[in-house]
Motif scaffolding. Structure first.
Motif, PDB file in Angstrom:
ATOM      1  N   VAL A 145       0.844  -1.193   0.000  1.00 48.52           N
ATOM      2  CA  VAL A 145       0.000   0.000   0.000  1.00 48.52           C
ATOM      3  C   VAL A 145       0.885   1.250   0.000  1.00 48.52           C
ATOM      4  CG1 VAL A 145      -1.779   1.294   1.215  1.00 48.52           C
ATOM      5  CG2 VAL A 145      -1.837  -1.217   1.214  1.00 48.52           C
ATOM      6  N   ASN A 146       0.846   1.971  -1.103  1.00 51.97           N
ATOM      7  CA  ASN A 146       1.596   3.221  -1.239  1.00 51.97           C
ATOM      8  C   ASN A 146       0.651   4.408  -1.045  1.00 51.97           C
ATOM      9  OD1 ASN A 146       4.125   2.055  -1.843  1.00 51.97           O
ATOM     10  ND2 ASN A 146       3.494   1.756  -3.965  1.00 51.97           N
ATOM     11  N   VAL A 147       1.076   5.363  -0.245  1.00 54.81           N
ATOM     12  CA  VAL A 147       0.237   6.525   0.033  1.00 54.81           C
ATOM     13  C   VAL A 147       1.065   7.805  -0.058  1.00 54.81           C
ATOM     14  CG1 VAL A 147      -1.317   5.216   1.537  1.00 54.81           C
ATOM     15  CG2 VAL A 147       0.631   6.444   2.528  1.00 54.81           C
ATOM     16  N   ASN A 148       0.354   8.923  -0.103  1.00 53.81           N
ATOM     17  CA  ASN A 148       0.995  10.237  -0.137  1.00 53.81           C
ATOM     18  C   ASN A 148       0.263  11.153   0.830  1.00 53.81           C
ATOM     19  OD1 ASN A 148       1.575  13.061  -1.080  1.00 53.81           O
ATOM     20  ND2 ASN A 148       2.819  11.973  -2.562  1.00 53.81           N
ATOM     21  N   LEU A 149       0.957  11.571   1.896  1.00 60.64           N
ATOM     22  CA  LEU A 149       0.394  12.538   2.841  1.00 60.64           C
ATOM     23  C   LEU A 149       0.661  13.935   2.302  1.00 60.64           C
ATOM     24  CD1 LEU A 149       1.233  11.254   6.443  1.00 60.64           C
ATOM     25  CD2 LEU A 149      -1.024  11.892   5.595  1.00 60.64           C
ATOM     26  N   ASP A 150      -0.381  14.746   2.208  1.00 60.04           N
ATOM     27  CA  ASP A 150      -0.269  16.040   1.531  1.00 60.04           C
ATOM     28  C   ASP A 150      -0.752  17.176   2.436  1.00 60.04           C
ATOM     29  OD1 ASP A 150      -0.266  18.178  -0.208  1.00 60.04           O
ATOM     30  OD2 ASP A 150      -1.033  17.018  -1.894  1.00 60.04           O
ATOM     31  N   TRP A 151       0.153  18.134   2.705  1.00 57.01           N
ATOM     32  CA  TRP A 151      -0.180  19.310   3.530  1.00 57.01           C
ATOM     33  C   TRP A 151      -0.209  20.590   2.702  1.00 57.01           C
ATOM     34  CZ3 TRP A 151       3.149  15.445   4.929  1.00 57.01           C
ATOM     35  CH2 TRP A 151       2.879  14.750   6.111  1.00 57.01           C
ATOM     36  N   ARG A 152      -0.171  20.473   1.372  1.00 55.08           N
ATOM     37  CA  ARG A 152      -0.039  21.672   0.537  1.00 55.08           C
ATOM     38  C   ARG A 152      -1.247  22.593   0.633  1.00 55.08           C
ATOM     39  NH1 ARG A 152       1.796  18.886  -4.999  1.00 55.08           N
ATOM     40  NH2 ARG A 152       0.219  17.419  -4.239  1.00 55.08           N
ATOM     41  N   GLU A 153      -2.408  22.041   0.928  1.00 61.34           N
ATOM     42  CA  GLU A 153      -3.601  22.877   1.053  1.00 61.34           C
ATOM     43  C   GLU A 153      -4.062  23.007   2.506  1.00 61.34           C
ATOM     44  OE1 GLU A 153      -4.667  24.553  -1.524  1.00 61.34           O
ATOM     45  OE2 GLU A 153      -3.095  23.588  -2.715  1.00 61.34           O
ATOM     46  N   ALA A 154      -3.206  22.628   3.433  1.00 60.08           N
ATOM     47  CA  ALA A 154      -3.580  22.726   4.847  1.00 60.08           C
ATOM     48  C   ALA A 154      -3.691  24.176   5.294  1.00 60.08           C
ATOM     49  CB  ALA A 154      -2.561  21.986   5.713  1.00 60.08           C
TER      50      ALA A 154
END
Length: 634
Positions: A182-191
């Motif tokens: 399971v590959n995932v991407n945590l994204d804070w660019r729009e936080a």
């Protein structure tokens, strides 16, 4: 804010204790509308569970504001809740060289959120996903109540963490149990919203320096962040506003000893007793008054266009006026204010009368500001940082907070302080970021930003390049020839330089006189002698040069280039003599004409004057005119 599974009920017996008076009888100014700050998690594989899901940012560690992180999810077979050290089970999550970072999935329950993340971090993971154990809306994972043991590890958590919904965690667990990677991407660019070139942020703080670990963290942060904050404020990149939380005392208790010692303005504005003991040390109202003074320092400094002076005052007051040394008082504050050149009378006027049975405008405004607006929830805890109307989550540390603020700028408008190596990595340094580059002129379309990079044809010395920025950029418009000769042919030889760039009609490449070619890639010298384009008279002797030619005449004759002919030198002298005669003649004619003009003008003026004077007095040459009227009598 949640710490463990569900918050316990507060019993009335606890509220009867004198030391818990502040928790049960001092009432927050707002009704605590809490908003969970989120980031997104995108599953990139396997195909059957691809999608984007919301996660709740943990209020500890260091979220990657403005960025993202890719990794592979691992769900441990033992210690699934992460409440014990993974080393006890012989488990390590350190990634091998070249492998994706490890994101560890742990179950909620049985211990503090922060302890789970700390144990996972020690085992070598890069991020933590905490799986909720009931179906409910996302909540914010907070730090535990202050105690010595938890404070030690909370301060050292540096990896990001997020709470995920039970339904989503069940999907992940099922896929992992089937052997899927399971590959995932945590994204804070729009936080954090990033609408324009200025960031507005606020810090809810407190002047009390004896309130435990969180107060120590806050004081340390203010001192560390003073430098970047003042750089941003002086440059006009940010608008910073300090705030201070106050409580009010219920009407039924305003005359009690506790309210009188903790409040000003008859119970309207209160703060907890610093020592939690009403019989010793400072009182809550001392804290309220210093909070009010710090607010007025900011307001007066802002009126003189020096809002950054607040940082100087607060840090100096911490150092010079600590509670431990019994210097937390007006006298010490006044000395700090004087040293900063602030107007003492204006500050005192701003503070008003703390004994008045009426609202204080400054503190009333603070209580109103505690109530959340739009996407920002109510402010109920200290410290709280808000960036572009979004509450910051994570460790209150200089680097982490600076990243959150930098993520609030519209891309490409970030100030230089956001593009330093300790804040972000310059993607343009590696393979030019995949953007266009002119290696000869050393000009690139890659522009480093806090969030990454953009490929944008540049503006150089007032000249705009146009193109897609990735594979093609070319100069356009006036001044294009200043930049690498407008992309046209140019060459220097034997002290002579030629360029095919013409800065007309929007710019074009055309070989200069004496050359032939496309003007873009090449221009070749024309041999005027061989091609008989010049120096062709009978007496002429032609010699080709690069970009031109030399022509000489035999028999002492002189070569006239414009007419491509040779003439005798005495003819030249005669010609020049004739020219001089003509010039002298023209000069004399002009002088004579001017003298005639002056004479005629003078004569005309004399006649006009005489005519005018004759109307008012007889002249000597005229006879006296007789009176023909005679005597009118009989």
């Amino acid at each position: 804010m949640m710490q463990m599974r569900r918050p316990p009920r507060v019993s009335m017996s606890r509220c009867l204790g004198v030391f818990l008076f502040i928790g049960c009888f001092l009432v927050p100014a707002s009704l605590a509308r809490f908003i969970v700050e989120k980031n997104s998690l995108r599953v990139t594989s396997p195909e059957k569970i691809k999608g984007t899901y919301d996660t709740a940012i943990g209020n500890f560690g260091i979220p990657k504001y403005g960025g993202s992180m890719a990794g592979v999810v691992v769900y441990p077979k033992d210690n699934k809740n992460g409440c014990r050290e993974f080393a006890d089970f012989g488990i390590s999550f350190k990634s091998k060289a070249g492998a994706l970072p490890t994101f560890v999935l742990v179950d909620r329950g049985d211990c503090f959120f922060a302890l789970k993340v700390w144990n996972v971090q020690k085992a070598g993971a890069s991020a933590v996903l905490v799986a909720d154990d009931i179906d409910e809306a996302l909540i914010t994972m907070d730090t535990p109540q202050e105690d010595g043991s938890s404070a030690k590890y909370v301060e050292n958590i540096t990896i990001p963490s997020a709470l995920i919904e039970k339904s989503f965690s069940d999907i992940l667990k099922k896929s992992l149990s089937n052997g899927d990677m399971v590959n995932v991407n945590l994204d804070w660019r729009e936080a954090v919203p990033h609408p324009d070139d200025r960031v507005e942020y606020e810090l809810w703080t407190n002047s009390n320096d004896e309130c435990g670990v969180k107060c120590d963290m806050l004081m340390e942060f203010v001192k560390d962040f003073k430098g970047p904050a003042q750089i941003l404020e002086r440059g006009g990149y940010t608008q910073f506003t300090p705030h201070y939380i106050t409580w009010y005392c219920p009407q039924a208790f305003t005359l009690s000893r506790q309210c009188k010692s903790q409040c000003i303005n008859h119970g309207r504005y209160c703060a907890p007793d610093p020592e939690q003991d009403f019989s010793i040390g400072y009182e809550g109202k001392d804290v309220v008054l210093e909070n009010l003074r710090q607010l007025c320092v900011y307001k007066v400094a802002n009126e003189t266009h020096r809002p950054w002076t607040w940082w100087d005052y607060v840090t100096d007051f911490q150092i010079r006026c600590p509670m431990k040394e019994k210097k937390y008082n007006k006298e010490c504050s006044d000395s700090v204010i004087r040293s900063l050149g602030l107007d003492m009378k204006k500050i005192e006027k701003c503070m008003g009368d703390p004994d008045a049975d009426s609202d204080n405008p400054v503190l009333k405004e603070e209580q109103d500001a505690q109530v959340g607006k739009g996407t920002r929830g109510d402010v109920t805890i200290l410290p709280t940082l808000v960036v572009n109307n979004r509450q910051y989550r994570g460790k209150l540390a200089k680097g982490a907070v600076l990243k959150a603020i930098c993520s609030g700028f519209e891309e490409t408008t970030e100030p230089a302080v956001c593009l330093t190596g300790d804040v972000e990595s310059n993607e343009c340094l590696e393979n030019n970021g995949g953007c266009w580059k002119d290696n000869v002129a050393n000009i690139t379309a890659c522009k480093d930003t806090f969030r990454g990079r953009v490929c944008e044809c540049p503006l150089v010395d007032g000249v705009q390049f146009k193109g897609d920025g990735y594979s093609h950029c070319e100069v356009s418009g006036p001044g294009r020839c200043k930049i690498n000769n407008g992309g046209c042919w140019h060459e220097s030889r034997e002290g002579h330089a030629f360029s095919a760039c013409l800065d007309v009609d929007g710019g074009k490449c055309q070989c200069p006189s004496g050359f032939k070619g496309d003007g873009k890639n090449s221009c070749e010298d024309i041999d005027e002698c061989k091609e008989k384009k010049a120096c062709q008279c009978a007496e002429c002797s032609c010699k080709n040069t690069w970009g031109s030619y030399d022509c000489s005449c035999s028999g002492g004759l002189l070569y006239i280039r414009d007419h491509d002919t040779c003439i005798a030198s005495n003819e030249v002298r005669s010609a020049w003599a004739a020219v001089w005669v003509i010039f002298i003649g023209l000069g004399m004619a002009a002088g004579g004409g001017y003298l005639i003009y002056k004479y005629r003008l003078r004569s005309y003026m004399d006649s006009e004057i005489r005519a005018i004077m004759a109307q008012y007095m007889p002249l000597e040459s005229q006879a006296e005119v007789p009176n023909h009227l005679g005597d009118q009598h009989a």
